[in-house]
Design a protein around this motif. Structure first.
Motif, PDB file in Angstrom:
ATOM      1  N   ARG A 135     -26.509 -10.791 -13.865  1.00 14.57           N
ATOM      2  CA  ARG A 135     -25.759  -9.721 -13.209  1.00 14.57           C
ATOM      3  C   ARG A 135     -26.197  -8.342 -13.710  1.00 14.57           C
ATOM      4  N   ASP A 136     -26.482  -8.240 -14.982  1.00 17.80           N
ATOM      5  CA  ASP A 136     -26.929  -6.954 -15.508  1.00 17.80           C
ATOM      6  C   ASP A 136     -28.300  -6.571 -14.950  1.00 17.80           C
ATOM      7  N   GLN A 137     -29.130  -7.567 -14.698  1.00 23.03           N
ATOM      8  CA  GLN A 137     -30.429  -7.284 -14.091  1.00 23.03           C
ATOM      9  C   GLN A 137     -30.258  -6.760 -12.662  1.00 23.03           C
ATOM     10  N   ILE A 138     -29.343  -7.351 -11.919  1.00 19.08           N
ATOM     11  CA  ILE A 138     -29.086  -6.871 -10.559  1.00 19.08           C
ATOM     12  C   ILE A 138     -28.433  -5.494 -10.602  1.00 19.08           C
ATOM     13  N   THR A 139     -27.552  -5.275 -11.552  1.00 19.86           N
ATOM     14  CA  THR A 139     -26.932  -3.959 -11.691  1.00 19.86           C
ATOM     15  C   THR A 139     -27.982  -2.891 -11.971  1.00 19.86           C
ATOM     16  N   LEU A 140     -28.986  -3.219 -12.776  1.00 18.06           N
ATOM     17  CA  LEU A 140     -30.071  -2.275 -13.035  1.00 18.06           C
ATOM     18  C   LEU A 140     -30.798  -1.921 -11.743  1.00 18.06           C
ATOM     19  N   TYR A 141     -31.103  -2.935 -10.935  1.00 19.85           N
ATOM     20  CA  TYR A 141     -31.741  -2.665  -9.638  1.00 19.85           C
ATOM     21  C   TYR A 141     -30.844  -1.781  -8.777  1.00 19.85           C
ATOM     22  N   SER A 142     -29.563  -2.090  -8.757  1.00 21.57           N
ATOM     23  CA  SER A 142     -28.614  -1.312  -7.963  1.00 21.57           C
ATOM     24  C   SER A 142     -28.562   0.140  -8.425  1.00 21.57           C
ATOM     25  N   ASP A 143     -28.437   0.354  -9.733  1.00 21.77           N
ATOM     26  CA  ASP A 143     -28.330   1.715 -10.259  1.00 21.77           C
ATOM     27  C   ASP A 143     -29.601   2.514 -10.006  1.00 21.77           C
ATOM     28  N   GLN A 144     -30.737   1.882 -10.218  1.00 22.50           N
ATOM     29  CA  GLN A 144     -32.006   2.582 -10.020  1.00 22.50           C
ATOM     30  C   GLN A 144     -32.232   2.918  -8.548  1.00 22.50           C
ATOM     31  N   ARG A 198     -39.834  -6.029  -5.410  1.00 23.17           N
ATOM     32  CA  ARG A 198     -39.670  -7.384  -4.873  1.00 23.17           C
ATOM     33  C   ARG A 198     -39.841  -8.438  -5.971  1.00 23.17           C
ATOM     34  N   GLU A 199     -40.866  -8.266  -6.796  1.00 25.44           N
ATOM     35  CA  GLU A 199     -41.101  -9.194  -7.900  1.00 25.44           C
ATOM     36  C   GLU A 199     -39.925  -9.190  -8.873  1.00 25.44           C
ATOM     37  N   TYR A 200     -39.396  -8.016  -9.161  1.00 23.86           N
ATOM     38  CA  TYR A 200     -38.284  -7.918 -10.106  1.00 23.86           C
ATOM     39  C   TYR A 200     -37.056  -8.668  -9.587  1.00 23.86           C
ATOM     40  N   GLY A 241     -31.855 -21.028 -11.002  1.00 23.54           N
ATOM     41  CA  GLY A 241     -32.251 -22.405 -10.738  1.00 23.54           C
ATOM     42  C   GLY A 241     -32.029 -22.855  -9.314  1.00 23.54           C
ATOM     43  N   LEU A 242     -32.000 -21.915  -8.364  1.00 27.75           N
ATOM     44  CA  LEU A 242     -31.838 -22.265  -6.964  1.00 27.75           C
ATOM     45  C   LEU A 242     -33.165 -22.752  -6.393  1.00 27.75           C
ATOM     46  N   SER A 243     -33.131 -23.265  -5.184  1.00 32.79           N
ATOM     47  CA  SER A 243     -34.370 -23.652  -4.525  1.00 32.79           C
ATOM     48  C   SER A 243     -35.183 -22.394  -4.226  1.00 32.79           C
ATOM     49  N   PRO A 244     -36.493 -22.516  -4.023  1.00 32.17           N
ATOM     50  CA  PRO A 244     -37.300 -21.335  -3.691  1.00 32.17           C
ATOM     51  C   PRO A 244     -36.773 -20.590  -2.473  1.00 32.17           C
ATOM     52  N   HIS A 245     -36.336 -21.341  -1.453  1.00 38.40           N
ATOM     53  CA  HIS A 245     -35.807 -20.687  -0.250  1.00 38.40           C
ATOM     54  C   HIS A 245     -34.523 -19.929  -0.565  1.00 38.40           C
ATOM     55  N   GLN A 246     -33.619 -20.537  -1.331  1.00 38.33           N
ATOM     56  CA  GLN A 246     -32.367 -19.871  -1.682  1.00 38.33           C
ATOM     57  C   GLN A 246     -32.622 -18.652  -2.575  1.00 38.33           C
ATOM     58  N   THR A 247     -33.604 -18.759  -3.462  1.00 39.89           N
ATOM     59  CA  THR A 247     -33.947 -17.629  -4.324  1.00 39.89           C
ATOM     60  C   THR A 247     -34.407 -16.446  -3.499  1.00 39.89           C
ATOM     61  N   ASN A 248     -35.273 -16.714  -2.537  1.00 38.36           N
ATOM     62  CA  ASN A 248     -35.763 -15.644  -1.670  1.00 38.36           C
ATOM     63  C   ASN A 248     -34.641 -15.063  -0.819  1.00 38.36           C
ATOM     64  N   THR A 249     -33.791 -15.931  -0.274  1.00 37.51           N
ATOM     65  CA  THR A 249     -32.688 -15.470   0.566  1.00 37.51           C
ATOM     66  C   THR A 249     -31.701 -14.634  -0.240  1.00 37.51           C
ATOM     67  N   ALA A 250     -31.416 -15.049  -1.466  1.00 41.10           N
ATOM     68  CA  ALA A 250     -30.502 -14.292  -2.320  1.00 41.10           C
ATOM     69  C   ALA A 250     -31.061 -12.907  -2.616  1.00 41.10           C
ATOM     70  N   ALA A 251     -32.350 -12.828  -2.929  1.00 46.17           N
ATOM     71  CA  ALA A 251     -32.974 -11.536  -3.213  1.00 46.17           C
ATOM     72  C   ALA A 251     -32.937 -10.630  -1.989  1.00 46.17           C
ATOM     73  N   PRO A 294     -38.152  -3.300 -15.130  1.00 49.19           N
ATOM     74  CA  PRO A 294     -39.092  -3.937 -16.057  1.00 49.19           C
ATOM     75  C   PRO A 294     -40.094  -4.836 -15.345  1.00 49.19           C
ATOM     76  N   ALA A 295     -41.358  -4.682 -15.696  1.00 49.42           N
ATOM     77  CA  ALA A 295     -42.413  -5.537 -15.164  1.00 49.42           C
ATOM     78  C   ALA A 295     -42.377  -6.887 -15.871  1.00 49.42           C
ATOM     79  N   PRO A 296     -43.080  -7.891 -15.345  1.00 53.44           N
ATOM     80  CA  PRO A 296     -43.130  -9.186 -16.026  1.00 53.44           C
ATOM     81  C   PRO A 296     -43.585  -9.038 -17.476  1.00 53.44           C
ATOM     82  N   GLY A 297     -42.877  -9.703 -18.379  1.00 53.93           N
ATOM     83  CA  GLY A 297     -43.208  -9.641 -19.788  1.00 53.93           C
ATOM     84  C   GLY A 297     -42.569  -8.504 -20.551  1.00 53.93           C
ATOM     85  N   VAL A 298     -41.917  -7.580 -19.823  1.00 53.30           N
ATOM     86  CA  VAL A 298     -41.240  -6.447 -20.459  1.00 53.30           C
ATOM     87  C   VAL A 298     -39.770  -6.801 -20.629  1.00 53.30           C
ATOM     88  N   PRO A 299     -39.171  -6.475 -21.794  1.00 48.02           N
ATOM     89  CA  PRO A 299     -37.746  -6.794 -22.006  1.00 48.02           C
ATOM     90  C   PRO A 299     -36.861  -6.225 -20.909  1.00 48.02           C
TER      91      PRO A 299
END
Length: 260
Positions: A111-120, A149-151, A160-170, A100-105
């Motif tokens: 976890r379900d969002q990450i699972t979607l990335y994983s499955d796709q 990358r955006e997704y 709610g992590l720091s920007p650096h932690q968010t990027n590292t997690a992704a 889903p792009a920004p603004g799309v449901p």
């Protein structure tokens, strides 16, 4: 080591090709002369189709030209080099993922969002196993790559992590999912190219366990074998192992939220 690598073409020219469908409309008048028989999208589609059916080597400039019924020199007027053709193929395949792009449901839970990335992503590698033979250390920086990358960043940002932690997690999620999906695709490619299943390959080497394997030097391996800890080697068992690793990775990322 991967057979090929993306990002090998001239930067300005490659970016213009990758983002060809996102350029602003101009008032330029169409050029006079014969109407072109091809467009770049058809060229990229042909390259992907050849790679899917016959392997990446088949998607050469001459191979794509032949599939399209044109001369190789004609093809060069649409895509100037094999390096740029490869980037276009890779980014188009990356864009196939239905993220889903920004603004799309999207799925409500993180976890379900990450699972979607994983499955796709795993499905993408299964459709296009040749991706496993391409290094994207220098990626094609096109719409497909940036959309994924955006997704992932937006999915991780809800913690709610720091920007650096968010990027590292992704990045950690990308590394795990893409690497595992690539190994699955490499496995499929090997079976396809050799005509031998992995079960048959292991069966040929069964004498290892009867003749050479020393239980005293490998006590942990032996104990797990005796307890049937290796499973049955089926696809379901491999999927269970993959899911175990992904869940533990996500557990670790979520711990950062509780500590911040």
């Amino acid at each position: 080591m991967a057979e090929r690598h993306s990002g090998g073409g001239p930067a300005d020219r490659t970016l213009a090709l990758l983002w060809r469908n996102h350029q602003p409309v101009t008032d330029a008048k169409p050029a006079l002369g014969r109407r072109p028989t091809l467009d770049l999208n058809k060229v990229v589609d042909a390259g992907i189709g050849l790679a899917d059916d016959k392997g990446l080597a088949a998607a050469s400039m001459s191979g794509v030209a032949k599939a399209l019924g044109v001369g190789t020199m004609t093809l060069y007027t649409y895509v100037p080099s094999k390096e740029e053709l490869l980037d276009l193929m890779v980014d188009q395949v990356l864009a196939e993922r239905d993220l889903p792009a920004p603004g799309v449901p999207r799925p409500s839970s993180w976890r379900d969002q990450i699972t979607l990335y994983s499955d796709q992503t795993r499905a993408m590698f299964q459709r296009h196993p040749w991706l496993a033979s391409i290094s994207t250390i220098r990626p094609p920086i096109g719409p497909g790559m940036l959309a994924a990358r955006e997704y992932l960043l937006s999915a991780c940002a809800v913690l709610g992590l720091s920007p650096h932690q968010t990027n590292t997690a992704a990045l950690a999620i990308t590394t795990y999912v893409d690497s595992a999906a690539g190994l699955d695709a490499e496995s499929e490619q090997l079976e396809r190219s050799t005509g031998q299943t992995h079960d048959a390959w292991w069966h040929e080497r069964w004498d290892l366990w009867e003749t050479y394997f020393d239980v005293e030097r490998h006590p942990t391996m032996t104990a797990i074998w005796n307890a049937n800890g290796y499973g049955d080697g089926t696809r379901e068992a491999a999927d269970e192992s993959y899911r175990f690793g992904l869940d533990r990775l996500l557990d670790g990322i979520e711990l950062l939220k509780t500590r911040s």
